[in-house]
Enzyme design. Structure first.
Site, PDB file in Angstrom:
ATOM      1  CG  ASP A 218      -2.352   0.715   0.844  1.00  0.00           C
ATOM      2  OD1 ASP A 218      -3.012   1.248   0.709  1.00  0.00           O
ATOM      3  OD2 ASP A 218      -1.664   2.711   1.968  1.00  0.00           O
ATOM      4  CG  ASN A 226      -3.183  11.590  -7.186  1.00  0.00           C
ATOM      5  OD1 ASN A 226      -2.448  11.425  -7.717  1.00  0.00           O
ATOM      6  ND2 ASN A 226      -3.894  10.872  -6.884  1.00  0.00           N
ATOM      7  CG  HIS A 231      -5.588  13.936 -10.159  1.00  0.00           C
ATOM      8  ND1 HIS A 231      -5.578  13.127  -9.313  1.00  0.00           N
ATOM      9  CD2 HIS A 231      -6.595  14.986  -9.335  1.00  0.00           C
ATOM     10  CE1 HIS A 231      -6.790  13.233  -8.232  1.00  0.00           C
ATOM     11  NE2 HIS A 231      -7.738  14.461  -8.368  1.00  0.00           N
ATOM     12  CG  ASP A 235      -2.691   8.971 -14.068  1.00  0.00           C
ATOM     13  OD1 ASP A 235      -3.082   8.476 -12.704  1.00  0.00           O
ATOM     14  OD2 ASP A 235      -2.986   9.629 -14.730  1.00  0.00           O
ATOM     15  CG  ASP A 261      -2.932   4.235  -2.980  1.00  0.00           C
ATOM     16  OD1 ASP A 261      -3.719   3.293  -2.534  1.00  0.00           O
ATOM     17  OD2 ASP A 261      -3.080   4.762  -2.364  1.00  0.00           O
TER      18      ASP A 261
END
Length: 340
Positions: A218, A226, A231, A235, A261
């Site tokens: 995680d 973000n 964003h 990515d 994630d």
């Protein structure tokens, strides 16, 4: 039934008991060459392919039972072939080659007198090749026999088209299957592929009485990345993380994006011990830490929380395995928050 119809039915029956259906063009063409010899009386029958871009014609398959030999693999300039002249002039048959194409050096060298040719065209009318018969004797070929030549040419054309369609469908199916099992952002295995492959590995491990180490990863603080960098950068960070995991793991490890994630790594266990589990966990946490280039930003990431379990040889339930991994990951997350 007329004599012509009876003979056609007999020929088609012969095709039905020819070699079993095959994806090889040869298995279709060679029986037709034999049948073409029988219905025309010509002792050389052959199938060619034409490369109009390279301007060459090549004899692919040939059947020779007389003095005239048309060798397989023979490649000649397309411009100088009787096949090309026959196509341009619409002349499919002659038993007097010299009077029709006396200037052909190849015809003179082979001593051709009788020549029969059918162009093989595909659905788009592209010229694929020819189906031919030839002799160094003047042999009359009946109109009925010429109709068989046309029929055989159509059968070959349809077979080629069907093979092309099947190959196209197979390619499309492989592409769809790849897309269905690949995470579109990172390019690694997605959740669907993970569940399928993990199930297979659990079954194999049970059969071999071996263990798997399954790690649930995680990415702590991903939301903050973000929010701070945008964003697009988020990515890019996920892509870089997937690449780092893939490059840092073994070739036979399964590396997958579980979603958002979260990532999962499955490895064949080398040792059944708490130390081995801890070493795998520490390795993955170290692998996920460091500097990541995300668009125009450099992210100094402290590393992910990783939970690792060792499967039992009797475990076959992928969902239970992943739930246990997830629980181990949350335990690790809490421990890291407490500075352990």
């Amino acid at each position: 039934m007329t004599g012509h119809a009876k003979r056609l039915a007999a020929v088609l029956k012969r095709l039905e008991v020819a070699p079993e259906v095959s994806t090889r063009l040869e298995a279709v063409v060679r029986p037709l060459l034999k049948l073409l010899e029988e219905v025309t009386g010509l002792h050389s029958t052959y199938f060619t392919m034409i490369d109009e871009i390279g301007q060459v014609q090549t004899v692919i398959y040939a059947r020779n039972t007389g003095r005239l030999i048309i060798p397989e693999g023979l490649t000649v300039p397309w411009q100088d072939t009787l096949c090309r002249r026959a196509v341009l002039e619409g002349r499919r048959y002659t038993q007097d080659v010299a009077s029709c194409w006396g200037d052909s050096a190849a015809a003179r060298e082979l001593g051709l007198k009788t020549y029969l040719s059918e162009p093989i065209r595909l659905i788009d009318d592209a010229l694929y090749g020819t189906l031919c018969g030839a002799s160094d004797e003047a042999i009359p070929v009946t109109a009925e026999a010429q109709q068989y030549l046309t029929l055989f040419g159509q059968l070959i054309s349809r077979y080629i088209e069907s093979e092309r369609l099947l190959n196209l469908l197979a390619t499309e199916n492989r592409t769809l299957a790849q897309h269905a099992n690949t995470d579109p952002l990172t390019g690694i295995a997605n959740r669907r592929a993970l569940l399928h492959e993990l199930g297979q590995r659990l079954d194999q491990s049970a059969q071999e009485d071996r263990l798997l180490h399954v790690a649930f990863i995680d990415l702590d603080g991903f939301k903050a990345i973000n929010d701070r960098f945008g964003h697009d950068a988020g990515d890019r960070f996920l892509i870089e993380m997937a690449n780092r995991l893939k490059a840092g793991c073994r070739a036979d490890d399964l590396v997958a994006r579980y979603g958002g994630d979260e990532f999962v790594v499955v490895r064949q266990a080398e040792a059944d011990s708490a130390a081995a589990l801890d070493a795998f966990k520490r390795y993955l946490e170290g692998l996920t830490a460091g500097e990541f280039h995300a668009c125009d930003d450099l992210i100094d990431y402290p590393g992910a929380s990783v939970g690792v379990i060792a499967t039992s040889p009797r475990q076959h339930d992928t969902h239970t395995v992943l739930q246990l991994c997830d629980a181990a990951m949350y335990e690790r997350k809490q421990a890291r928050r407490m500075g352990r």
